[in-house]
Structure formats: C-alpha cells, structure tokens
Design a protein around this motif. Structure first.
Motif, PDB file in Angstrom:
ATOM      1  N   UNK A 283     -12.151  -7.762   6.484  1.00 55.41           N
ATOM      2  CA  UNK A 283     -13.456  -7.881   7.162  1.00 55.41           C
ATOM      3  C   UNK A 283     -14.247  -6.561   7.227  1.00 55.41           C
ATOM      4  N   UNK A 284     -15.679  -6.796   6.662  1.00 53.96           N
ATOM      5  CA  UNK A 284     -16.461  -5.701   6.451  1.00 53.96           C
ATOM      6  C   UNK A 284     -16.780  -5.235   7.552  1.00 53.96           C
TER       7      UNK A 284
ATOM      8  N   UNK B 114     -10.033  -3.987   8.695  1.00 52.72           N
ATOM      9  CA  UNK B 114      -9.040  -4.958   9.229  1.00 52.72           C
ATOM     10  C   UNK B 114      -8.902  -5.614   7.781  1.00 52.72           C
ATOM     11  N   UNK B 115      -7.638  -5.785   7.334  1.00 48.09           N
ATOM     12  CA  UNK B 115      -7.109  -6.430   5.916  1.00 48.09           C
ATOM     13  C   UNK B 115      -6.102  -7.300   6.087  1.00 48.09           C
TER      14      UNK B 115
ATOM     15  N   UNK C 252      -0.155   1.599   8.776  1.00 46.98           N
ATOM     16  CA  UNK C 252      -1.158   0.721   9.064  1.00 46.98           C
ATOM     17  C   UNK C 252      -0.709   0.014  10.556  1.00 46.98           C
ATOM     18  N   UNK C 253      -1.746  -0.182  11.242  1.00 47.53           N
ATOM     19  CA  UNK C 253      -1.359  -0.894  12.451  1.00 47.53           C
ATOM     20  C   UNK C 253      -1.423  -2.540  12.296  1.00 47.53           C
ATOM     21  N   UNK C 254      -0.077  -3.255  12.520  1.00 49.72           N
ATOM     22  CA  UNK C 254       0.050  -4.569  12.437  1.00 49.72           C
ATOM     23  C   UNK C 254      -0.732  -5.253  13.301  1.00 49.72           C
TER      24      UNK C 254
ATOM     25  N   UNK D 183      -6.917   2.742   9.529  1.00 48.89           N
ATOM     26  CA  UNK D 183      -7.909   3.812  10.198  1.00 48.89           C
ATOM     27  C   UNK D 183      -8.127   4.835   9.115  1.00 48.89           C
ATOM     28  N   UNK D 184      -9.571   4.815   8.802  1.00 49.95           N
ATOM     29  CA  UNK D 184     -10.321   5.956   8.027  1.00 49.95           C
ATOM     30  C   UNK D 184     -10.707   7.388   8.898  1.00 49.95           C
ATOM     31  N   UNK D 185     -10.160   7.472   9.988  1.00 49.16           N
ATOM     32  CA  UNK D 185     -10.776   8.682  10.687  1.00 49.16           C
ATOM     33  C   UNK D 185     -10.041   9.778   9.935  1.00 49.16           C
ATOM     34  N   UNK D 186     -10.516  11.106  10.188  1.00 52.08           N
ATOM     35  CA  UNK D 186      -9.970  12.262   9.898  1.00 52.08           C
ATOM     36  C   UNK D 186      -9.323  12.360   8.718  1.00 52.08           C
ATOM     37  N   UNK D 187      -9.442  11.573   7.704  1.00 52.08           N
ATOM     38  CA  UNK D 187      -9.203  11.769   6.216  1.00 52.08           C
ATOM     39  C   UNK D 187     -10.388  11.668   5.268  1.00 52.08           C
TER      40      UNK D 187
END
Length: 99
Positions: A4-5, A13-14, A43-45, A60-64
């Motif tokens: 989802x874009x 969310x993939x 990854x969070x299920x 999650x793409x935060x802090x990386x």
C-alpha cells in the motif's frame, strides 16, 4: 511484493502472503520468525494489528538510513528466492545464509 503506497508516515504495509508456508496465522508467524532469524530483519505481522489477512507486514522506515533499508530489503529478497527455490518443506533456518 505488493504494498500500500504510504501517503505520509514512517511505515509501508506490504503483502508477503505468497511467501507463506500456509495462509494461516501460523504460516504468517513462521515466515516472520524466518525473516527475523535468517535475514535479521524485524517486520510487524499484520496479525498483531488485527489484520485478518495472513501475510501482510508493516515495515518501519523510521530512524534508519536509506542504505540500511536497502540492505534489509535485499536480505528479504534473497530469503524469498531461497524459499521459492527449495520450498518450505526443505527449509532449515540454521542452513540458510542470506547475509
């Protein structure tokens, strides 16, 4: 992998459902554990977010950095290729090397 874009935020969310050993919460958990143990990516299920569709994961793409995200996605990609090549019946996490 379909996703989802995101319009804003720090998550993608993939849909990894085609890579699960079974379309069940147990299959989702098994795939999540394999990704964490072998690819060393967390990854969070979707199940933990009450999504009834097995195989959806929040990344999650935060802090990386962008580079770290690329490495994580490359590891997941290598693992997916191994799963497709040998099948879930022959998966032994201790023997798979994707790093």
């Amino acid at each position: 992998v379909p996703y989802i874009v995101p319009e804003a935020g720090m998550f993608v969310y993939a849909d990894f459902s085609k890579m699960l050993p079974s379309q069940t919460p147990e299959g989702e958990a098994r795939f999540a554990a394999l990704v964490q143990d072998v690819a060393r990516v967390v990854m969070t299920p979707g199940q933990s977010m009450r999504d009834p569709r097995p195989g959806w994961f929040r990344i999650c793409m935060a802090y990386i950095s962008h580079e770290v995200l690329e490495i994580a996605l490359e590891r997941i990609s290598r693992l997916a290729l191994k799963i497709k090549a040998i099948g879930w019946d022959h998966i032994d996490p201790s023997l798979i090397k994707v790093l």
